[in-house]
Design an enzyme around this catalytic site. Structure first.
Site, PDB file in Angstrom:
ATOM      1  CG  HIS A  72     -10.553  52.743  49.565  1.00 27.65           C
ATOM      2  ND1 HIS A  72     -10.412  54.024  48.871  1.00 27.65           N
ATOM      3  CD2 HIS A  72     -10.923  53.284  50.956  1.00 27.65           C
ATOM      4  CE1 HIS A  72     -10.598  55.243  49.606  1.00 27.65           C
ATOM      5  NE2 HIS A  72     -10.929  54.694  50.726  1.00 27.65           N
ATOM      6  CE1 TYR A 201      -6.525  57.449  39.646  1.00 29.72           C
ATOM      7  CE2 TYR A 201      -8.238  55.987  40.990  1.00 29.72           C
ATOM      8  CZ  TYR A 201      -6.719  56.340  40.707  1.00 29.72           C
ATOM      9  OH  TYR A 201      -5.831  56.019  41.733  1.00 29.72           O
ATOM     10  N   PRO A 293       1.696  59.754  38.940  1.00 29.41           N
ATOM     11  CG  PRO A 293       0.734  61.763  39.755  1.00 29.41           C
ATOM     12  CD  PRO A 293       1.833  61.091  38.830  1.00 29.41           C
ATOM     13  CE  LYS A 297       0.477  49.775  40.447  1.00 25.95           C
ATOM     14  NZ  LYS A 297      -0.269  49.194  41.526  1.00 25.95           N
ATOM     15  CE1 TYR A 385      -5.389  52.390  41.110  1.00 27.71           C
ATOM     16  CE2 TYR A 385      -5.696  51.526  43.223  1.00 27.71           C
ATOM     17  CZ  TYR A 385      -5.916  52.712  42.470  1.00 27.71           C
ATOM     18  OH  TYR A 385      -5.736  54.008  43.119  1.00 27.71           O
TER      19      TYR A 385
END
Length: 400
Positions: A72, A201, A293, A297, A385
């Site tokens: 991604h 998200y 979560p 990480k 991220y």
């Protein structure tokens, strides 16, 4: 029994460390309380940072990941019914993430260790640590209904939050810092087509939702719930109703549904143990730190922990120097705390706190508006991220 490095726990941290040590010519033994079938069959999420992908490939265990995983280049943040794509590939100078479940990483690492003749003892019981502050620490355990003792030069505790290793650091030295979130995640594994090319998200008035993927036929989705709720209160119809409500968009996009194969509720917390070492004992992965979560990480921090340990152990056997091992905690914790900061940021920005005032809710939505409209904020989100690099030259940092 005797080995150079005794590893407690056959999760990603323990298996990768054993694999890396093998590549350096250093023997190890892994002790795991569960069966091979259990650790390989426990479904876990898996968003791999660029550095984790590079590590798996460089160490020769990334072939199946590259074939079956999903690369991604970004994620989507949704609020007020509108999606905003974060182009991490562009903002991080060509880096990306890989969606590849943790249990698949475990399968690859177990296969690699066994193929190389590595020793993994499954179904061990009553594990205890002894003489961890001496030059020859020991692990005692039961295996095949017999008592055993493993003498080591070093013990690495990769045995998770509830394992015995962390408790061997004296109370006078060990500082445990924890934050419990008022959120839980209800996760489902469902037989549906892929809903979206990238993770979604979503911040919604009814609560957070995450749309993810596992395979072309099986997907992993989550919704924010009360962590004390009973999964029996959530019928499949209720779950799909909530998911669809929380990710629907103003342009009419809808989430495909299908049979739910698995569902469960997990609580969310942040946890850090300082230091991550004592004598000849070193902690890695969930034994030393846990992150919610939302920031993806957990596994990635475990992988960076063991890179520091592998390099420090290798230097010890090559030169006799413990200088890098002595600095393990400060090097690892510098990255751990940055990951905790980012995970907390993502969690508080995306989840509804129903105790918040209308003013606080307005601030949350304003934060989402800012981060999705500022290149500087998007760049910061992307580099965190995708994964921050290890700071090998970290100076002594005290987090109090």
């Amino acid at each position: 029994m005797k080995t150079k490095v005794g590893i407690i726990g056959a999760g990603p941290a323990g298996l990768m460390l054993s694999h890396l040590l093998h590549l350096s010519g250093i023997e190890s033994v892994i002790l795991e309380k569960r069966s091979r079938e259990d650790i390989e069959g426990t479904i876990r999420a898996g968003v791999l940072e660029q550095g984790t992908v590079d590590l798996l490939n460089a160490s020769g265990v990334g072939e199946r990941m590259m074939r079956e995983g999903h690369t991604h280049h970004g994620i989507e943040l949704q609020f007020n019914g509108v999606r905003h794509r974060v182009n991490m590939h562009e903002l991080s100078e060509g880096k990306s993430i890989m969606v590849y479940p943790q249990h698949e990483v475990i399968k690859d690492l177990v296969a690699a260790r066994l193929k190389a003749g590595g020793e993994i003892l499954f179904n061990v019981d009553n594990v205890s640590l002894h003489d961890v502050d001496k030059q020859s620490p020991k692990i005692r355990f039961q295996y095949d209904d017999s008592d055993h003792e493993l003498s080591c030069d070093f013990i690495i505790g990769c045995d998770g939050f509830h394992g015995p290793s962390r408790k061997e650091i004296p109370n006078s030295i060990r500082k445990e810092k924890q934050h419990i979130y008022p959120f839980g995640w209800l996760g489902i594994l469902a037989k549906t087509p892929i809903a979206n090319p990238e993770l979604i998200y979503s911040n919604h008035d009814r609560g957070f939702a995450l749309i993810s993927t596992r395979t072309p036929e099986i997907q992993r989705h989550y919704i924010q719930v009360d962590p004390n709720d009973d999964i029996n209160n959530w019928s499949d119809d209720r779950i799909w109703t909530e998911l669809k409500a929380r990710v629907e968009t103003s342009d009419g996009w809808t989430l495909p549904d299908g049979p739910i194969l698995q569902k469960n509720i997990v609580s969310m917390r942040s946890f850090v143990c300082e230091p991550m070492q004592y004598g000849r004992l070193f902690l890695a992965g969930d034994a030393a730190h846990i992150v919610p979560p939302t920031g993806a990480k957990g596994l990635n921090l475990a992988m960076t922990d063991v890179q520091v340990l592998q390099r420090g152990i290798e230097r010890f056997y090559q030169t006799g120097s413990k200088d890098l091992l002595d600095r393990y905690s400060e090097i690892a914790l510098r990255r751990v705390w940055k990951a905790q900061r980012f995970s907390n940021y993502m969690t508080t920005m995306l989840h509804r706190n129903f105790n918040h005032s209308p003013f606080e809710r307005g601030i949350q939505l304003s934060e989402l508006d800012y981060v999705t409209s500022s290149r500087a904020a998007l760049t910061s989100l992307s580099e965190n991220y995708i994964g921050l690099p290890l700071d090998w030259e970290a100076e002594r940092t005290v987090f109090s």
